[in-house]
Scaffold this motif. Structure first.
Motif, PDB file in Angstrom:
ATOM      1  N   VAL A  94     -95.234 -13.518 -80.003  1.00 24.86           N
ATOM      2  CA  VAL A  94     -96.270 -12.770 -79.286  1.00 24.86           C
ATOM      3  C   VAL A  94     -96.900 -13.718 -78.277  1.00 24.86           C
ATOM      4  O   VAL A  94     -97.313 -14.823 -78.633  1.00 24.86           O
ATOM      5  N   TRP A  95     -96.930 -13.313 -77.012  1.00 17.69           N
ATOM      6  CA  TRP A  95     -97.561 -14.125 -75.979  1.00 17.69           C
ATOM      7  C   TRP A  95     -99.058 -13.858 -75.937  1.00 17.69           C
ATOM      8  O   TRP A  95     -99.485 -12.689 -75.932  1.00 17.69           O
ATOM      9  N   LEU A  96     -99.841 -14.928 -75.909  1.00 22.40           N
ATOM     10  CA  LEU A  96    -101.273 -14.771 -75.743  1.00 22.40           C
ATOM     11  C   LEU A  96    -101.583 -14.333 -74.315  1.00 22.40           C
ATOM     12  O   LEU A  96    -100.823 -14.618 -73.378  1.00 22.40           O
ATOM     13  N   ASP A  97    -102.696 -13.650 -74.146  1.00 22.98           N
ATOM     14  CA  ASP A  97    -102.952 -12.906 -72.917  1.00 22.98           C
ATOM     15  C   ASP A  97    -103.008 -13.743 -71.642  1.00 22.98           C
ATOM     16  O   ASP A  97    -102.801 -13.218 -70.555  1.00 22.98           O
ATOM     17  N   ASN A  98    -103.297 -15.020 -71.756  1.00 22.13           N
ATOM     18  CA  ASN A  98    -103.437 -15.849 -70.546  1.00 22.13           C
ATOM     19  C   ASN A  98    -102.196 -16.689 -70.255  1.00 22.13           C
ATOM     20  O   ASN A  98    -102.230 -17.552 -69.376  1.00 22.13           O
ATOM     21  N   LYS A  99    -101.085 -16.442 -70.961  1.00 21.98           N
ATOM     22  CA  LYS A  99     -99.925 -17.333 -70.837  1.00 21.98           C
ATOM     23  C   LYS A  99     -99.341 -17.350 -69.428  1.00 21.98           C
ATOM     24  O   LYS A  99     -99.154 -18.424 -68.830  1.00 21.98           O
ATOM     25  N   VAL A 100     -99.010 -16.207 -68.891  1.00 22.99           N
ATOM     26  CA  VAL A 100     -98.368 -16.148 -67.579  1.00 22.99           C
ATOM     27  C   VAL A 100     -99.289 -16.720 -66.504  1.00 22.99           C
ATOM     28  O   VAL A 100     -98.859 -17.517 -65.656  1.00 22.99           O
ATOM     29  N   LYS A 101    -100.532 -16.344 -66.535  1.00 23.03           N
ATOM     30  CA  LYS A 101    -101.503 -16.834 -65.548  1.00 23.03           C
ATOM     31  C   LYS A 101    -101.671 -18.340 -65.647  1.00 23.03           C
ATOM     32  O   LYS A 101    -101.699 -19.049 -64.631  1.00 23.03           O
ATOM     33  N   ARG A 102    -101.779 -18.857 -66.870  1.00 19.68           N
ATOM     34  CA  ARG A 102    -102.016 -20.287 -67.081  1.00 19.68           C
ATOM     35  C   ARG A 102    -100.823 -21.124 -66.606  1.00 19.68           C
ATOM     36  O   ARG A 102    -101.003 -22.164 -65.949  1.00 19.68           O
ATOM     37  N   ILE A 103     -99.611 -20.707 -66.935  1.00 19.63           N
ATOM     38  CA  ILE A 103     -98.430 -21.476 -66.547  1.00 19.63           C
ATOM     39  C   ILE A 103     -98.173 -21.362 -65.047  1.00 19.63           C
ATOM     40  O   ILE A 103     -97.802 -22.345 -64.392  1.00 19.63           O
ATOM     41  N   THR A 104     -98.387 -20.188 -64.493  1.00 13.86           N
ATOM     42  CA  THR A 104     -98.242 -20.026 -63.045  1.00 13.86           C
ATOM     43  C   THR A 104     -99.198 -20.959 -62.307  1.00 13.86           C
ATOM     44  O   THR A 104     -98.812 -21.604 -61.317  1.00 13.86           O
ATOM     45  N   ALA A 105    -100.425 -21.050 -62.770  1.00 11.36           N
ATOM     46  CA  ALA A 105    -101.419 -21.927 -62.144  1.00 11.36           C
ATOM     47  C   ALA A 105    -101.007 -23.388 -62.244  1.00 11.36           C
ATOM     48  O   ALA A 105    -101.245 -24.178 -61.322  1.00 11.36           O
ATOM     49  N   ASP A 106    -100.376 -23.761 -63.344  1.00 10.33           N
ATOM     50  CA  ASP A 106     -99.937 -25.144 -63.510  1.00 10.33           C
ATOM     51  C   ASP A 106     -98.851 -25.499 -62.497  1.00 10.33           C
ATOM     52  O   ASP A 106     -98.867 -26.580 -61.906  1.00 10.33           O
ATOM     53  N   PHE A 107     -97.905 -24.604 -62.289  1.00 13.43           N
ATOM     54  CA  PHE A 107     -96.874 -24.840 -61.269  1.00 13.43           C
ATOM     55  C   PHE A 107     -97.498 -24.934 -59.876  1.00 13.43           C
ATOM     56  O   PHE A 107     -97.095 -25.767 -59.059  1.00 13.43           O
ATOM     57  N   ALA A 108     -98.464 -24.070 -59.596  1.00 11.65           N
ATOM     58  CA  ALA A 108     -99.103 -24.083 -58.281  1.00 11.65           C
ATOM     59  C   ALA A 108     -99.866 -25.387 -58.051  1.00 11.65           C
ATOM     60  O   ALA A 108     -99.894 -25.918 -56.936  1.00 11.65           O
ATOM     61  N   ALA A 109    -100.454 -25.927 -59.115  1.00  8.74           N
ATOM     62  CA  ALA A 109    -101.234 -27.164 -59.008  1.00  8.74           C
ATOM     63  C   ALA A 109    -100.357 -28.402 -58.932  1.00  8.74           C
ATOM     64  O   ALA A 109    -100.822 -29.469 -58.509  1.00  8.74           O
ATOM     65  N   HIS A 110     -99.093 -28.285 -59.349  1.00  9.51           N
ATOM     66  CA  HIS A 110     -98.171 -29.422 -59.372  1.00  9.51           C
ATOM     67  C   HIS A 110     -96.881 -29.021 -58.663  1.00  9.51           C
ATOM     68  O   HIS A 110     -95.896 -28.632 -59.311  1.00  9.51           O
ATOM     69  N   PRO A 111     -96.832 -29.094 -57.332  1.00  4.99           N
ATOM     70  CA  PRO A 111     -95.691 -28.594 -56.561  1.00  4.99           C
ATOM     71  C   PRO A 111     -94.350 -29.245 -56.897  1.00  4.99           C
ATOM     72  O   PRO A 111     -93.309 -28.627 -56.688  1.00  4.99           O
ATOM     73  N   LYS A 112     -94.349 -30.476 -57.407  1.00  3.99           N
ATOM     74  CA  LYS A 112     -93.098 -31.155 -57.724  1.00  3.99           C
ATOM     75  C   LYS A 112     -92.619 -30.881 -59.152  1.00  3.99           C
ATOM     76  O   LYS A 112     -91.500 -31.249 -59.508  1.00  3.99           O
ATOM     77  N   ARG A 113     -93.452 -30.262 -59.949  1.00  3.86           N
ATOM     78  CA  ARG A 113     -93.108 -30.023 -61.354  1.00  3.86           C
ATOM     79  C   ARG A 113     -91.973 -29.009 -61.456  1.00  3.86           C
ATOM     80  O   ARG A 113     -92.009 -27.945 -60.850  1.00  3.86           O
ATOM     81  N   GLN A 114     -90.952 -29.345 -62.234  1.00  6.89           N
ATOM     82  CA  GLN A 114     -89.778 -28.488 -62.394  1.00  6.89           C
ATOM     83  C   GLN A 114     -89.821 -27.631 -63.658  1.00  6.89           C
ATOM     84  O   GLN A 114     -89.320 -26.511 -63.661  1.00  6.89           O
ATOM     85  N   VAL A 115     -90.399 -28.187 -64.720  1.00 10.43           N
ATOM     86  CA  VAL A 115     -90.423 -27.496 -66.015  1.00 10.43           C
ATOM     87  C   VAL A 115     -91.805 -27.643 -66.625  1.00 10.43           C
ATOM     88  O   VAL A 115     -92.424 -28.712 -66.520  1.00 10.43           O
ATOM     89  N   VAL A 116     -92.277 -26.580 -67.251  1.00 11.26           N
ATOM     90  CA  VAL A 116     -93.534 -26.614 -67.999  1.00 11.26           C
ATOM     91  C   VAL A 116     -93.240 -26.166 -69.427  1.00 11.26           C
ATOM     92  O   VAL A 116     -92.517 -25.192 -69.645  1.00 11.26           O
ATOM     93  N   VAL A 117     -93.793 -26.892 -70.389  1.00 11.80           N
ATOM     94  CA  VAL A 117     -93.674 -26.519 -71.801  1.00 11.80           C
ATOM     95  C   VAL A 117     -95.088 -26.427 -72.363  1.00 11.80           C
ATOM     96  O   VAL A 117     -95.833 -27.412 -72.340  1.00 11.80           O
ATOM     97  N   SER A 118     -95.461 -25.265 -72.839  1.00 13.46           N
ATOM     98  CA  SER A 118     -96.805 -25.070 -73.391  1.00 13.46           C
ATOM     99  C   SER A 118     -96.759 -25.097 -74.915  1.00 13.46           C
ATOM    100  O   SER A 118     -95.731 -24.829 -75.538  1.00 13.46           O
ATOM    101  N   ASP A 119     -97.902 -25.417 -75.505  1.00 16.29           N
ATOM    102  CA  ASP A 119     -98.026 -25.501 -76.957  1.00 16.29           C
ATOM    103  C   ASP A 119     -97.950 -24.103 -77.580  1.00 16.29           C
ATOM    104  O   ASP A 119     -98.106 -23.081 -76.891  1.00 16.29           O
ATOM    105  N   LEU A 120     -97.708 -24.078 -78.885  1.00 16.04           N
ATOM    106  CA  LEU A 120     -97.561 -22.835 -79.638  1.00 16.04           C
ATOM    107  C   LEU A 120     -98.407 -22.889 -80.900  1.00 16.04           C
ATOM    108  O   LEU A 120     -98.635 -23.971 -81.467  1.00 16.04           O
ATOM    109  N   VAL A 121     -98.838 -21.737 -81.358  1.00 14.97           N
ATOM    110  CA  VAL A 121     -99.393 -21.610 -82.705  1.00 14.97           C
ATOM    111  C   VAL A 121     -98.261 -21.144 -83.605  1.00 14.97           C
ATOM    112  O   VAL A 121     -97.642 -20.107 -83.342  1.00 14.97           O
ATOM    113  N   ILE A 122     -97.944 -21.901 -84.633  1.00 13.30           N
ATOM    114  CA  ILE A 122     -96.899 -21.502 -85.574  1.00 13.30           C
ATOM    115  C   ILE A 122     -97.506 -20.523 -86.574  1.00 13.30           C
ATOM    116  O   ILE A 122     -98.491 -20.839 -87.248  1.00 13.30           O
TER     117      ILE A 122
END
Length: 244
Positions: free
Chosen positions: A100-128
């Motif tokens: 289940v994706w938490l409600d801010n996942k897409v927005k948060r990761i998209t913002a991270d890519f926008a803030a780091h133009p050279k970043r190729q991959v993002v890995v976010s933490d998970l709740v097990i």
């Protein structure tokens, strides 16, 4: 900055399904409510024999953002590769069928890519969580002692697909995914080189149950782990050489 206006689909979510009827609706709902009208959800089903395909057809008929594919039936890794190949977005997310994706996942990761133009991959933490979404461990990164860096993750990978997204510019390096790599997410993460960022904020409920296709901790022997990394390194070097 990301030039969203230049592509038809801003973001693609790639999901590989196989006999996932039990938790599928919950995951689909958690993803679709976060996507814009021009995003897409690419789903490759690898020959499910339960009601998974019927559920997917139902959702696809109601939502034009869903692109439904028949998978190659060559296992999980190639099923994901099939979905990735068909993705049109500038940013590509990977999604398991039972989380289940938490409600801010897409927005948060998209913002991270926008803030780091050279970043190729993002890995976010998970709740097990367990099958009822009750917390087992509040942080996958903490539980696994996750560290950034190419060598750290070659030795002990923390590149987990359930929390992963990458730029479409990486696709020519990723595809085709070799059959002898341990997992698709490890392969993608390593190809990101030193341009992989960790978001140390849980953005996914990572569900663990009896039917999971992957393990949190592998129980393979030392010899098997060594063989996997040998094949991974050989495949990685071949791909790097082919792209130069």
């Amino acid at each position: 900055m990301l030039r969203w206006g230049r592509c038809k689909f801003l973001r693609s979510v790639c999901m590989a399904t196989f006999n996932g009827e039990k938790y599928l609706r919950e995951q689909l709902n958690s993803i679709l409510r976060q996507l814009s009208t021009t995003d897409e959800l690419v789903i490759s089903d690898d020959g499910s024999v339960d009601s998974t395909w019927n559920i997917l057809l139902e959702y696809a008929q109601q939502d034009s953002r869903i692109k439904l594919l028949k998978g190659p039936q060559r296992g999980l890794i190639q099923n994901f590769a099939h979905a990735i190949e068909q993705a049109n977005g500038e940013i590509i997310f990977l999604a398991d069928q039972d989380d289940v994706w938490l409600d801010n996942k897409v927005k948060r990761i998209t913002a991270d890519f926008a803030a780091h133009p050279k970043r190729q991959v993002v890995v976010s933490d998970l709740v097990i969580v367990d099958e009822d979404l009750k917390t087992i461990y509040p942080s996958y990164f903490t539980y696994r002692h996750s560290k950034e860096g190419w060598l750290n993750n070659f030795v002990r990978s923390h590149y987990i697909g359930a929390g992963m997204a990458f730029r479409s510019s990486l696709k020519p390096k990723i595809l085709p995914i070799p059959d002898d790599v341990p997992m698709h997410d490890m392969w993608i993460g390593l190809l990101g080189g030193n341009q992989v960022g960790f978001i140390r904020e849980p953005l996914t409920l990572y569900r663990r149950h009896d039917l999971n296709a992957s393990e949190i901790q592998t129980h393979s022997s030392f010899q098997q782990k060594l063989a996997w990394r040998f094949h991974l390194l050989v495949s990685y070097l071949k791909r790097k050489w082919q792209r130069h």
